[in-house]
Write an enzyme that holds these catalytic residues in place. Structure first.
Site, PDB file in Angstrom:
ATOM      1  N   ASN A  14       0.834  -1.216   0.000  1.00 11.17           N
ATOM      2  CA  ASN A  14       0.000   0.000   0.000  1.00 11.17           C
ATOM      3  C   ASN A  14       0.861   1.256   0.000  1.00 11.17           C
ATOM      4  O   ASN A  14       0.523   2.239  -0.661  1.00 11.17           O
ATOM      5  CB  ASN A  14      -0.958  -0.008   1.193  1.00 11.17           C
ATOM      6  CG  ASN A  14      -2.216  -0.796   0.885  1.00 11.17           C
ATOM      7  OD1 ASN A  14      -3.051  -0.369   0.087  1.00 11.17           O
ATOM      8  ND2 ASN A  14      -2.338  -1.962   1.494  1.00 11.17           N
ATOM      9  N   ARG A  63       4.300   1.578  25.881  1.00 12.97           N
ATOM     10  CA  ARG A  63       3.635   2.091  24.682  1.00 12.97           C
ATOM     11  C   ARG A  63       3.780   3.608  24.556  1.00 12.97           C
ATOM     12  O   ARG A  63       3.974   4.140  23.471  1.00 12.97           O
ATOM     13  CB  ARG A  63       2.149   1.706  24.696  1.00 12.97           C
ATOM     14  CG  ARG A  63       1.465   2.126  23.409  1.00 12.97           C
ATOM     15  CD  ARG A  63       0.231   1.350  23.136  1.00 12.97           C
ATOM     16  NE  ARG A  63      -0.858   1.714  24.038  1.00 12.97           N
ATOM     17  CZ  ARG A  63      -2.123   1.422  23.787  1.00 12.97           C
ATOM     18  NH1 ARG A  63      -2.446   0.763  22.696  1.00 12.97           N
ATOM     19  NH2 ARG A  63      -3.053   1.767  24.629  1.00 12.97           N
ATOM     20  N   HIS A 105      -8.130  -0.547   6.053  1.00 15.14           N
ATOM     21  CA  HIS A 105      -8.495  -1.773   6.758  1.00 15.14           C
ATOM     22  C   HIS A 105      -9.074  -2.766   5.755  1.00 15.14           C
ATOM     23  O   HIS A 105      -9.909  -2.392   4.924  1.00 15.14           O
ATOM     24  CB  HIS A 105      -9.522  -1.458   7.847  1.00 15.14           C
ATOM     25  CG  HIS A 105      -9.937  -2.676   8.603  1.00 15.14           C
ATOM     26  ND1 HIS A 105      -9.147  -3.241   9.588  1.00 15.14           N
ATOM     27  CD2 HIS A 105     -11.027  -3.467   8.490  1.00 15.14           C
ATOM     28  CE1 HIS A 105      -9.748  -4.314  10.057  1.00 15.14           C
ATOM     29  NE2 HIS A 105     -10.892  -4.487   9.411  1.00 15.14           N
TER      30      HIS A 105
END
Ligand code: GAR
Length: 198
Positions: A14, A63, A105
């Site tokens: 992509n 994170r 997605h």
């Protein structure tokens, strides 16, 4: 012209489609590619196109620390495009970049958010499958939809065959959706901009 940072985790097909389309009359320019996975093929694609490409590993750090590094590396970008980036972004990051992060997605959202979308589409017996470009919000795969492309599910499809055919649709959809968004032609909460049979 909007400058775009692309986040990847792997193959980067992509990303390649976004790179290949960016010469068309200037809606966006990819200025940086960041992978959370060392050695991702997409990094090679970026470098081959002369684009700044770096790895920011997520392992071995909280994170928040990972995302602060991402945030710092993305400074100067107007928009962020997730292209096969397989980490969920926290509310902190999504708020910091609110309304400026897009994702592709591999399903027709709101069906099949999350992982294993092709397996789940086949198990559900749907006759149409597809992909969605949407704005990233705190809720997983649930932000405003910018565009979708649909493909028929064939009788002998396997998850692998379906994924491969869908990838062609993704490569058509993502550059068009990103360009429209960059030009301000895909206002949030408008009806989907694109729907294509491929
Ligand atoms: C694509 O199919 C993309 O839609 C999917 O990963 C693949 C990446 O391929 N993304 C997700 O599943 C995000 N949750 P690529 O690296 O060749 O672009």
């Amino acid at each position: 012209m909007k400058s775009v940072g692309v986040l990847i985790s792997g193959r980067g097909s992509n990303l390649q489609a976004l790179l290949d389309a960016q010469d068309a009359p200037g809606a966006y320019r990819i200025v940086r590619v960041i992978s959370n996975v060392e050695g991702a093929l997409g990094l090679e694609r970026a470098r081959a196109a002369g684009i700044d490409a770096l790895t920011i590993p997520h392992q071995g750090k909280p994170r928040e620390a990972f995302e602060r590094e991402l945030d710092a590396a993305l400074q100067g970008c107007d928009l962020v495009a997730l292209a096969g980036f397989m980490r969920v972004l926290s509310p902190w990051f999504v708020t910091a970049w609110s309304g400026r992060v897009l994702n592709i997605h591999p399903s027709l959202l709101p069906s099949f958010p999350g992982r294993d979308t092709h397996e789940r589409a086949l198990a559900a017996g749907v006759k149409l499958h597809g992909c969605t470009v949407h704005v990233v919000t705190e809720a997983l795969d649930a932000g405003p939809i910018i565009g979708q492309a649909a493909i028929p599910v064939l009788r002998d499809d396997t998850p692998e065959l379906l994924a491969a055919r869908l990838l062609d649709a993704e490569h058509l959809l993502y550059p068009r959706a990103l360009a429209a968004f960059a030009k301000g032609e895909a206002a949030l909460l408008e009806k989907p901009l694109l729907s294509a049979w491929t």
